[in-house]
Design an enzyme around this catalytic site. Structure first.
Site: not given
Length: 275
Positions: A16, A21, A73, A167, A171
């Site tokens: 990513g 970031i 991906d 979520y 994480k």
């Protein structure tokens, strides 16, 4: 901060890395001498997102760094392994693996579509596992191997558990995997740490929130995460592992006490999972 050549001849693979970031970390690492391989899905311009993995590489190269783009991906094992293979082919190995790719959806349990639930678990937890697994044979050969995951401390405050459980699970899954890697690979001298921002960071994810404009004004720039990451990469892997770092704490401990250069105003917005 570390010496200007602190990462010379070390190779970093990041998921990513086409914007936000991830791109900031990749760019900073390249400025300190690292070779960079960026794995990201955005090979073509996106109507709502700035930049592609190719423009990211062009920017790093224009700044004098060495970088290669891999369109893929992180959820797919073959793409994660291909990114590592490109790093080995172009630069001879992998010294740093950065698990940055992440999906976010903050809907309540009743309102979250199963498709979004699956996306978060697959990108966040599965992607972290797959890229790290692919890099491991080469990290074992590195003299100063680091795994860094952009994930929070595991805060069991019921507020964060209940705010957006799906979520939070994704994480915390990234965090737990990384802390597990630290224990699993301690004897191999491979460091594994998490890094999380103290405040919101001015990224597309924040801009796309309902109150994005106001949040951006109280968000710090991605460069604070990048500078903290470089500081971590510069430490001996055998002595810096198993931590859930906060960006501001890393920089303050390194001697940087004026964080106003990163923006966010007088009262920057505290990030998720931090009390």
């Amino acid at each position: 901060m570390p010496s200007q050549n602190a990462l010379t001849d070390r190779t970093l693979v990041i998921s990513g890395g086409s914007r936000g970031i991830g791109l900031a970390i990749a760019t900073a690492a390249a400025k300190y001498g690292a070779n960079v391989v960026l794995l990201a899905k955005t090979g073509e311009p996106h109507p709502r997102l700035q930049g592609t993995v190719h423009t990211a590489v062009e920017g790093i190269q224009a700044a004098g760094g060495k970088a290669v783009a891999v369109v893929g991906d992180v959820r797919k094992e073959e793409d994660a392994r291909r990114a590592v293979a490109v790093a080995v082919e172009n630069f001879g190995g992998v010294d740093i693996c950065v698990n940055n790719a992440s999906a976010i959806a903050l809907e309540s349990t009743e309102n979250l579509p199963a498709k979004k639930y699956d996306l978060m678990q697959e990108i966040n937890s599965r992607g972290t596992f797959l890229l790290t697994q692919a890099a491991l044979p080469h990290l074992r050969e590195s003299e100063n191997a680091h795994i860094l995951t952009i994930a929070p401390p595991v805060n069991m405050n019921p507020y964060w558990l209940g705010a957006h459980p799906a979520y939070t699970l994704s994480k915390y899954g990234m965090s737990l995997l990384t802390l597990g890697f630290a224990a699993e690979f301690a004897d191999a001298g491979i460091a594994a740490n998490c890094l999380w921002p103290q405040t919101y960071i001015a990224t597309a994810a924040v801009a796309n929130m309902a109150d994005g404009d106001s949040l951006l004004s109280s968000s710090r720039s991605p460069e604070i995460m990048a500078d903290a990451a470089v500081e971590i990469f510069s430490q001996p892997s055998t002595k810096t592992t198993g931590n859930c770092f906060i960006d501001a704490d890393v920089l303050i401990e390194s001697g940087i006490t004026d964080l106003s250069v990163y923006g966010g105003g007088d009262n920057p917005q505290l990030d998720l999972f931090l009390d």
